[in-house]
Design a protein around this motif. Structure first.
Motif, short mmCIF file in Angstrom:
data_model
loop_
_atom_site.label_atom_id
_atom_site.label_comp_id
_atom_site.label_asym_id
_atom_site.label_seq_id
_atom_site.Cartn_x
_atom_site.Cartn_y
_atom_site.Cartn_z
N LYS A 28 3.39 -33.29 25.28
CA LYS A 28 4.79 -33.67 25.51
C LYS A 28 5.27 -33.18 26.86
N ASP A 29 4.97 -31.92 27.19
CA ASP A 29 5.35 -31.36 28.49
C ASP A 29 4.76 -32.19 29.62
N ILE A 30 3.49 -32.52 29.49
CA ILE A 30 2.78 -33.25 30.55
C ILE A 30 3.38 -34.64 30.75
N LEU A 31 3.69 -35.32 29.65
CA LEU A 31 4.25 -36.67 29.75
C LEU A 31 5.65 -36.66 30.36
N LEU A 32 6.43 -35.60 30.07
CA LEU A 32 7.80 -35.54 30.57
C LEU A 32 7.89 -35.04 32.01
N LEU A 33 6.81 -34.46 32.51
CA LEU A 33 6.82 -33.94 33.87
C LEU A 33 6.77 -35.08 34.88
N ARG A 34 7.61 -35.00 35.90
CA ARG A 34 7.63 -36.00 36.96
C ARG A 34 7.00 -35.43 38.22
N ALA A 35 5.94 -36.08 38.67
CA ALA A 35 5.27 -35.67 39.90
C ALA A 35 4.75 -36.91 40.60
N SER A 36 5.10 -37.10 41.85
CA SER A 36 4.70 -38.31 42.57
C SER A 36 3.22 -38.26 42.93
N THR A 37 2.60 -39.45 42.97
CA THR A 37 1.19 -39.56 43.35
C THR A 37 1.06 -39.47 44.86
N LYS A 38 0.24 -38.55 45.34
CA LYS A 38 0.06 -38.39 46.78
C LYS A 38 -1.34 -38.78 47.24
N SER A 39 -2.24 -39.04 46.29
CA SER A 39 -3.61 -39.44 46.64
C SER A 39 -4.09 -40.48 45.63
N ILE A 40 -5.22 -41.07 45.90
CA ILE A 40 -5.78 -42.10 45.02
C ILE A 40 -6.62 -41.43 43.94
N SER A 41 -6.37 -41.81 42.70
CA SER A 41 -7.11 -41.22 41.58
C SER A 41 -7.84 -42.32 40.81
N ASP A 42 -8.95 -41.94 40.21
CA ASP A 42 -9.75 -42.86 39.38
C ASP A 42 -9.86 -42.27 37.99
N THR A 43 -9.16 -42.87 37.02
CA THR A 43 -9.23 -42.44 35.63
C THR A 43 -10.23 -43.33 34.90
N VAL A 44 -11.25 -42.72 34.32
CA VAL A 44 -12.33 -43.48 33.68
C VAL A 44 -12.16 -43.43 32.17
N THR A 94 2.49 -41.51 34.53
CA THR A 94 2.70 -41.30 33.10
C THR A 94 1.84 -42.26 32.28
N PHE A 95 1.70 -43.49 32.75
CA PHE A 95 0.84 -44.48 32.09
C PHE A 95 -0.59 -43.94 32.01
N LEU A 96 -1.08 -43.37 33.10
CA LEU A 96 -2.45 -42.84 33.12
C LEU A 96 -2.58 -41.58 32.25
N LYS A 97 -1.53 -40.77 32.22
CA LYS A 97 -1.54 -39.60 31.33
C LYS A 97 -1.70 -40.05 29.88
N GLN A 98 -0.98 -41.11 29.51
CA GLN A 98 -1.09 -41.63 28.14
C GLN A 98 -2.50 -42.11 27.85
N LEU A 99 -3.13 -42.77 28.80
CA LEU A 99 -4.51 -43.22 28.61
C LEU A 99 -5.43 -42.03 28.33
N LYS A 100 -5.24 -40.95 29.07
CA LYS A 100 -6.06 -39.76 28.87
C LYS A 100 -5.83 -39.14 27.49
N ILE A 101 -4.57 -39.11 27.08
CA ILE A 101 -4.24 -38.54 25.77
C ILE A 101 -4.79 -39.42 24.65
N LEU A 102 -4.57 -40.71 24.74
CA LEU A 102 -4.98 -41.64 23.69
C LEU A 102 -6.50 -41.73 23.55
N HIS A 103 -7.22 -41.46 24.65
CA HIS A 103 -8.68 -41.55 24.62
C HIS A 103 -9.33 -40.16 24.61
N ASN A 104 -8.51 -39.14 24.31
CA ASN A 104 -9.02 -37.77 24.15
C ASN A 104 -9.82 -37.27 25.35
N ILE A 105 -9.41 -37.69 26.54
CA ILE A 105 -10.08 -37.22 27.74
C ILE A 105 -9.61 -35.81 28.11
#
Length: 356
Positions: free
Chosen positions: A174-190, A57-68
């Motif tokens: 809002k839907d995306i931020l409220l959705l709960r999905a566990s991380t199963k792989s390593i991701s790199d958010t730039v 969710t923290f990374l989703k917020q970064l994407k939203i706030l930086h218009n990615i």
């Protein structure tokens, strides 16, 4: 004679082509080397924490706030996850209800059996059944009893299930931020910020995935460690007995004292403040942490207590830890915090290369 001339011309052409190919390869390798060197200079952060602490969710917020934004594939995967969580939750609740409810909503369980996941939409009949099911007083009562088994944001998706079932519906922020999905792989958010490129690496918080973290400890500028404040009365999914807050405290101690992480800054996030403040009114901390000295319903005293437990794990007391209490689904609050975090990262990077 003419044949020899053609052979010579062909040889020259081949040699020219080989030279051009060689130059292309040299140029490609040069660019790759430059990109690698640039990548090494770009600040890297690790997002760590136990499972369900809010890292994704923290990374989703970064994407939203930086218009990615989110890719088509991500949106499709999120939607499939939302639909699956709704119908499997409905099935679990139906199985605990009386026969009248089970018979009335038999179409839901039959659909799950006949049409296995993944789901990109539900037929109109199923979406209407799910919506009506959620309105039942009996179902609401049963859900309250079983609530701890489900993500706290699940009611949102039952409420919008008719829209969500439409093949044309695209999840909003809002839907995306409220959705709960566990991380199963390593991701790199730039993230791009004032000409700087910052990498945020997210890895799975499940206990059996934590050995995968170590290779990412090298050349890290900062560690962002997230904790679910509301987890103080919960147990880990992996073993069904270990207190999740206690596991987070021990994990934090392992991270801050790891020899490869002596230099990186540590940023500690106490997440899910909203759920914690609601829970502490009815679930006393002292029932799960006997040494808790504060008032039973005091959210601030509880935060102070848990903060102390985390800070005690650090062996090098002179190393500062940045501390934040937040709710990662709150975009307004996260905007301020993320801005402060990124500014400190850029400043630290500039100090490292001698610009400050």
């Amino acid at each position: 004679m003419q044949c020899n001339e053609l052979d010579d011309e062909s040889s020259k052409k081949t040699a020219k082509q080989l030279k051009e190919e060689s130059q292309k390869i040299d140029l490609f390798l040069k660019k790759e080397k430059q990109r690698y060197e640039e990548l090494q200079r770009e600040p890297k952060l690790l997002i760590l924490g136990s499972s369900d602490s809010g890292k994704t969710t923290f990374l989703k917020q970064l994407k939203i706030l930086h218009n990615i934004g989110f890719s088509k594939e991500e949106l499709e995967a999120y939607k499939e996850c939302a639909l699956l969580s709704v119908i499997t939750t409905a099935e679990q609740i139906i199985s605990e209800c009386d026969k009248d409810i089970q018979i009335k909503y038999d179409a839901i369980t039959r659909h799950l059996a006949v049409e296995p996941s993944p789901y990109s939409f539900f037929p109109l009949q199923i979406s209407e059944e799910l919506y009506s099911f959620w309105q039942e007083d009996t179902v609401q009562s049963k859900y309250q009893v079983m609530e701890s088994n489900f993500p706290p944001t699940l009611p949102h998706f039952f409420t919008i299930i008719r829209e969500l079932s439409n093949p044309q519906y695209t999840l909003n922020n809002k839907d995306i931020l409220l959705l709960r999905a566990s991380t199963k792989s390593i991701s790199d958010t730039v993230i791009k910020h004032d000409g700087n490129t910052i990498h945020f690496y997210d890895v799975s918080g499940l206990k059996y995935h934590r050995k995968q973290w170590v290779p990412y400890f090298q050349d890290v500028l900062s560690i962002v460690f997230l904790v679910s404040l509301s987890s103080y009365d919960q147990v880990m999914v992996e073993d069904g007995k270990t207190n999740r807050m206690m596991d987070a405290i021990q994990l934090f101690g392992h991270i801050v004292n790891h020899p490869l992480l002596e230099k990186p800054d540590t940023i500690l996030f106490f997440n899910k403040r909203d759920l914690y403040e609601k829970k502490i009114k009815t679930v006393p901390i002292i029932d799960h942490f006997k040494e808790y000295p504060g008032k039973a319903s005091s959210a601030s005293e509880g935060v102070k207590f848990f903060k102390g437990l985390f800070y005690e794990m650090q062996m090098k007391k002179d190393k500062p830890i940045s501390f934040h209490v937040t709710c990662c689904t709150d975009t307004g609050a996260m905007k301020v915090i993320c801005s402060n975090v990124i500014t400190s990262i850029v400043t630290r990077q500039a100090q490292g290369v001698g610009l400050i």
